[in-house]
Design a protein around this motif. Structure first.
Motif, short mmCIF file in Angstrom:
data_model
loop_
_atom_site.label_atom_id
_atom_site.label_comp_id
_atom_site.label_asym_id
_atom_site.label_seq_id
_atom_site.Cartn_x
_atom_site.Cartn_y
_atom_site.Cartn_z
N SER A 88 4.51 -25.99 -1.54
CA SER A 88 4.73 -24.82 -2.39
C SER A 88 3.40 -24.45 -3.02
CB SER A 88 5.73 -25.13 -3.50
OG SER A 88 7.00 -25.32 -2.96
N VAL A 89 3.14 -23.15 -3.11
CA VAL A 89 1.90 -22.65 -3.70
C VAL A 89 2.26 -21.81 -4.91
CG1 VAL A 89 -0.12 -21.17 -3.32
CG2 VAL A 89 0.72 -22.64 -1.47
N GLN A 90 1.64 -22.13 -6.04
CA GLN A 90 1.82 -21.37 -7.27
C GLN A 90 0.88 -20.17 -7.21
OE1 GLN A 90 4.00 -22.42 -9.84
NE2 GLN A 90 3.65 -20.36 -10.59
N LYS A 108 -5.63 -9.64 -1.41
CA LYS A 108 -6.45 -10.40 -2.35
C LYS A 108 -5.48 -11.33 -3.07
CE LYS A 108 -10.10 -10.21 -5.67
NZ LYS A 108 -11.29 -9.48 -5.98
N LEU A 109 -5.20 -12.45 -2.41
CA LEU A 109 -4.18 -13.39 -2.87
C LEU A 109 -4.85 -14.66 -3.41
CD1 LEU A 109 -1.78 -13.07 0.20
CD2 LEU A 109 -1.76 -11.74 -1.91
N ARG A 110 -4.30 -15.15 -4.51
CA ARG A 110 -4.83 -16.36 -5.16
C ARG A 110 -3.67 -17.30 -5.48
NH1 ARG A 110 -8.49 -14.07 -3.42
NH2 ARG A 110 -10.39 -13.38 -4.41
N ILE A 120 -5.48 -28.00 -4.97
CA ILE A 120 -6.12 -27.22 -3.92
C ILE A 120 -6.00 -25.75 -4.29
CG2 ILE A 120 -6.10 -26.62 -1.48
CD1 ILE A 120 -4.87 -29.43 -1.00
N ASN A 121 -7.13 -25.09 -4.42
CA ASN A 121 -7.18 -23.66 -4.73
C ASN A 121 -7.27 -22.88 -3.42
OD1 ASN A 121 -7.37 -23.96 -7.68
ND2 ASN A 121 -9.29 -24.97 -7.15
N ILE A 122 -6.50 -21.82 -3.34
CA ILE A 122 -6.43 -21.01 -2.13
C ILE A 122 -6.78 -19.57 -2.47
CG2 ILE A 122 -4.92 -20.24 -0.25
CD1 ILE A 122 -3.13 -22.74 -1.10
N ILE A 133 -10.00 -16.93 4.56
CA ILE A 133 -9.27 -17.91 3.76
C ILE A 133 -10.27 -18.94 3.24
CG2 ILE A 133 -7.46 -19.66 3.76
CD1 ILE A 133 -6.16 -18.06 6.09
N ASP A 134 -10.32 -19.10 1.91
CA ASP A 134 -11.20 -20.08 1.28
C ASP A 134 -10.37 -21.11 0.57
OD1 ASP A 134 -13.69 -18.89 1.98
OD2 ASP A 134 -13.37 -17.37 0.43
#
Length: 140
Positions: A88-90, A108-110, A120-122, A133-134
């Protein structure tokens, strides 16, 4: 009802869920309506992934060009959770910007997730067809 508005977009058949609240204001010309408003998505499922508890707003103008729907404007996702079978990504504040064909938005998704006590930052930037994708982590 929404599916009937976009007959060319057969992928909408794979979309299901619940929108808890939706406020839409429509103004402008009949052939170039402007839509502004807010939404609260309780749950939206698509191909094994799910968007949950997502609040946001939108400011869009629609027009037809050569028979295709063109959108100009943006959708702002203020918060939410993207859940897949494995994680799951917040979501952090993110934007989906349209400046032409509805099929080709600029993303432009964070967001972030925690796996084994590592955050982990996406970051996803770019057009849907070829986004960059970074990933970064804390601790690195």
């Amino acid at each position: 009802m929404i599916r009937g508005m976009f007959p060319k977009f057969t992928r909408l058949d794979l979309l299901e869920g619940t929108i808890e609240s939706l406020d839409i204001y429509i103004k402008g010309k009949r052939n170039e309506p402007k839509f502004t408003g807010r939404f609260d998505i309780q749950e939206l499922k698509y191909r094994g992934s799910m968007l949950q508890d997502c609040e946001g707003s939108f400011n869009l103008m629609a027009a037809k060009s050569a028979g295709d729907i063109q959108l100009v404007g943006s959708i702002i996702l203020e918060k939410g959770i993207v859940a897949t079978p494995k994680t799951s990504v917040q979501l952090e504040e993110s934007r989906i910007r349209f400046s032409g064909p509805i099929q080709s938005p600029y993303l432009k998704l964070r967001g972030n997730t925690v796996i084994d006590r590592v955050k982990i930052n996406i970051a996803i930037d770019g057009y849907k067809e070829k986004p960059q994708i970074d990933l970064s982590s804390d601790p690195a």
